[in-house]
Design a protein around this motif. Sequence first.
Motif, PDB file in Angstrom:
ATOM      1  N   PHE A   1      -5.100   1.061  -2.135  1.00 38.11           N
ATOM      2  CA  PHE A   1      -5.474  -0.012  -1.220  1.00 38.11           C
ATOM      3  C   PHE A   1      -4.231  -0.769  -0.768  1.00 38.11           C
ATOM      4  O   PHE A   1      -3.214  -0.790  -1.468  1.00 38.11           O
ATOM      5  N   SER A   2      -4.340  -1.407   0.396  1.00 45.36           N
ATOM      6  CA  SER A   2      -3.267  -2.263   0.913  1.00 45.36           C
ATOM      7  C   SER A   2      -3.819  -3.666   1.111  1.00 45.36           C
ATOM      8  O   SER A   2      -4.973  -3.836   1.498  1.00 45.36           O
ATOM      9  N   PHE A   3      -2.957  -4.649   0.868  1.00 42.92           N
ATOM     10  CA  PHE A   3      -3.361  -6.035   1.094  1.00 42.92           C
ATOM     11  C   PHE A   3      -2.463  -6.692   2.143  1.00 42.92           C
ATOM     12  O   PHE A   3      -2.115  -7.869   2.051  1.00 42.92           O
TER      13      PHE A   3
ATOM     14  N   GLY B   1       0.839  -1.195   0.000  1.00 46.81           N
ATOM     15  CA  GLY B   1       0.000   0.000   0.000  1.00 46.81           C
ATOM     16  C   GLY B   1       0.875   1.247   0.000  1.00 46.81           C
ATOM     17  O   GLY B   1       0.536   2.261  -0.619  1.00 46.81           O
ATOM     18  N   THR B   2       1.997   1.163   0.676  1.00 49.39           N
ATOM     19  CA  THR B   2       2.925   2.296   0.742  1.00 49.39           C
ATOM     20  C   THR B   2       3.459   2.634  -0.651  1.00 49.39           C
ATOM     21  O   THR B   2       3.519   3.805  -1.039  1.00 49.39           O
ATOM     22  N   SER B   3       3.814   1.589  -1.414  1.00 49.37           N
ATOM     23  CA  SER B   3       4.285   1.816  -2.791  1.00 49.37           C
ATOM     24  C   SER B   3       3.178   2.432  -3.636  1.00 49.37           C
ATOM     25  O   SER B   3       3.437   3.305  -4.477  1.00 49.37           O
TER      26      SER B   3
ATOM     27  N   VAL C   1      -3.470  -7.597   7.936  1.00 51.02           N
ATOM     28  CA  VAL C   1      -4.504  -7.068   8.838  1.00 51.02           C
ATOM     29  C   VAL C   1      -5.651  -6.379   8.090  1.00 51.02           C
ATOM     30  O   VAL C   1      -6.668  -6.050   8.690  1.00 51.02           O
ATOM     31  N   LYS C   2      -5.488  -6.167   6.792  1.00 48.50           N
ATOM     32  CA  LYS C   2      -6.530  -5.467   6.027  1.00 48.50           C
ATOM     33  C   LYS C   2      -7.621  -6.460   5.589  1.00 48.50           C
ATOM     34  O   LYS C   2      -7.485  -7.656   5.794  1.00 48.50           O
ATOM     35  N   GLN C   3      -8.677  -5.951   4.933  1.00 50.08           N
ATOM     36  CA  GLN C   3      -9.839  -6.813   4.611  1.00 50.08           C
ATOM     37  C   GLN C   3      -9.459  -8.036   3.796  1.00 50.08           C
ATOM     38  O   GLN C   3      -9.962  -9.125   4.044  1.00 50.08           O
TER      39      GLN C   3
HETATM   40  C1  LIG Z   1      -1.758  -0.287   6.054  1.00 54.33           C
HETATM   41  C2  LIG Z   1      -1.745   1.143   5.737  1.00 54.33           C
HETATM   42  C3  LIG Z   1      -0.841   1.709   4.822  1.00 54.33           C
HETATM   43  C4  LIG Z   1       0.327   0.974   4.246  1.00 54.33           C
HETATM   44  O1  LIG Z   1       0.046  -0.194   3.606  1.00 54.33           O
HETATM   45  P1  LIG Z   1       1.185  -1.299   3.466  1.00 54.33           P
HETATM   46  O2  LIG Z   1       0.578  -2.273   2.510  1.00 54.33           O
HETATM   47  O3  LIG Z   1       1.440  -1.874   4.815  1.00 54.33           O
HETATM   48  O4  LIG Z   1       2.380  -0.636   2.898  1.00 54.33           O
HETATM   49  C5  LIG Z   1      -0.988   3.041   4.496  1.00 54.33           C
HETATM   50  N1  LIG Z   1      -1.943   3.792   5.042  1.00 54.33           N
HETATM   51  C6  LIG Z   1      -2.808   3.293   5.953  1.00 54.33           C
HETATM   52  C7  LIG Z   1      -3.852   4.192   6.517  1.00 54.33           C
HETATM   53  C8  LIG Z   1      -2.717   1.970   6.337  1.00 54.33           C
HETATM   54  O5  LIG Z   1      -3.555   1.488   7.265  1.00 54.33           O
END
Ligand SMILES: *Cc1c(COP(=O)(O)O)cnc(C)c1O
Length: 382
Positions: free
Chosen positions: A178-180, A58-60, A183-185
Amino acid sequence: MPRRFIPYGRQYIDDEDIGGVIKVLKSDWITTGPRIDEFEKALCKYTSAKFGVAVNSGTSALDIAIACLGLPKNSEIITTPFTFVATPNAILYNSHRPVFCDISEDTFNIDPREIKKNITKKTRAIVLVDFAGQPCDIEELREIAEENDLYLVEDSCHSLGAEYKNKKVGSLADITIFSFHPVKQITTGEGGMAVTNNEEHAEKMRMLRNHGIDIDVQKRFGPNTGYAYDLKLLGRNYRMTDFQAALGISQLKKLKKFIVRREEIVKTYNSHFKNIELITTPTVRPYNKSAHHLYTILLNSTISRDEFFNKMRELYIGVNVHYIPVYHHSYYKEHMTVSASDFRVSENVYKRILSLPLHQGLEERDIKYIVDSVKSLLKDRE
Ligand SMILES: *Cc1c(COP(=O)(O)O)cnc(C)c1O
């Protein structure tokens, strides 16, 4: 006592997911192959966005989303301090300046009134975060953005599957990410995606995830191609593997079910806590449908959150604090002049907030154990 620690968030992976991953591992393409396209298309279909760019986190996704806007260096980008550090970090990676704005008292999302106060000639974009899974007030924010010629990037790492006025997050902002993370959905181990309706932004993000190279990897390594490629931008290697995408495709099919289960757990928690005066349960505005990433309670200010936190951890319940406002972190203190006293709501919420475990794999006995533990700890306080 439960036999094991109950984490605040956790992946839910079944044999069907695993089967999909194994199939890819035995195939020709294990990275940047056909599963990536398939995953991108599936998520676009789900969110009603036109273009998806899958990446390794998600950071990328945040990084390439901001980079593709091509803003002048040192642009001011408005965001919330009440988020994971990745959000403002991505602004810094791109040599821009995060400008923090305080949050609303009910949703803990960025407060549009604060945004208006902080817009200057150098402001170019707003990065929103849908805290705990509840979308920001996008109509109001879009109005501010249009009046001031700002881009809207929505950090939807909490809100995959959420809806604002019956519209899924994903095509509400200029770019949504979005992040996968587990802990995410839904999860791909690590992974993320940026989605947009803007073709130019999508093309630029595709290049940026692959060093800045102008030709698609699948075309470069196919049979009827030459050796030539051109580096058009300074990108990085943010590519996702095909076995991660296979996991994502399989998980996405279950997302609806996952959110329904999360909603059930939230309702159970709410029904047990709503009459406890020492607890404020989360507010979801009537036109929003939350994706329920986090379940956060606010403790009455007469209770020490830290003491409560420690006692819950002693009971093997993985409570957490979302979030320590970003400006409290050493790096931000060293590199920015921000005073905590400018963030009345964030500070107040930070001192009192606690996340209880919330994920699709929670069992009924876990939920009962958590509820009973909260109640009995609070009884001791009365
Ligand atoms: C999890 C998260 C990220 C980063 O996602 P990663 O996949 O861990 O890099 C960024 N912003 C928020 C609000 C998050 O909860």
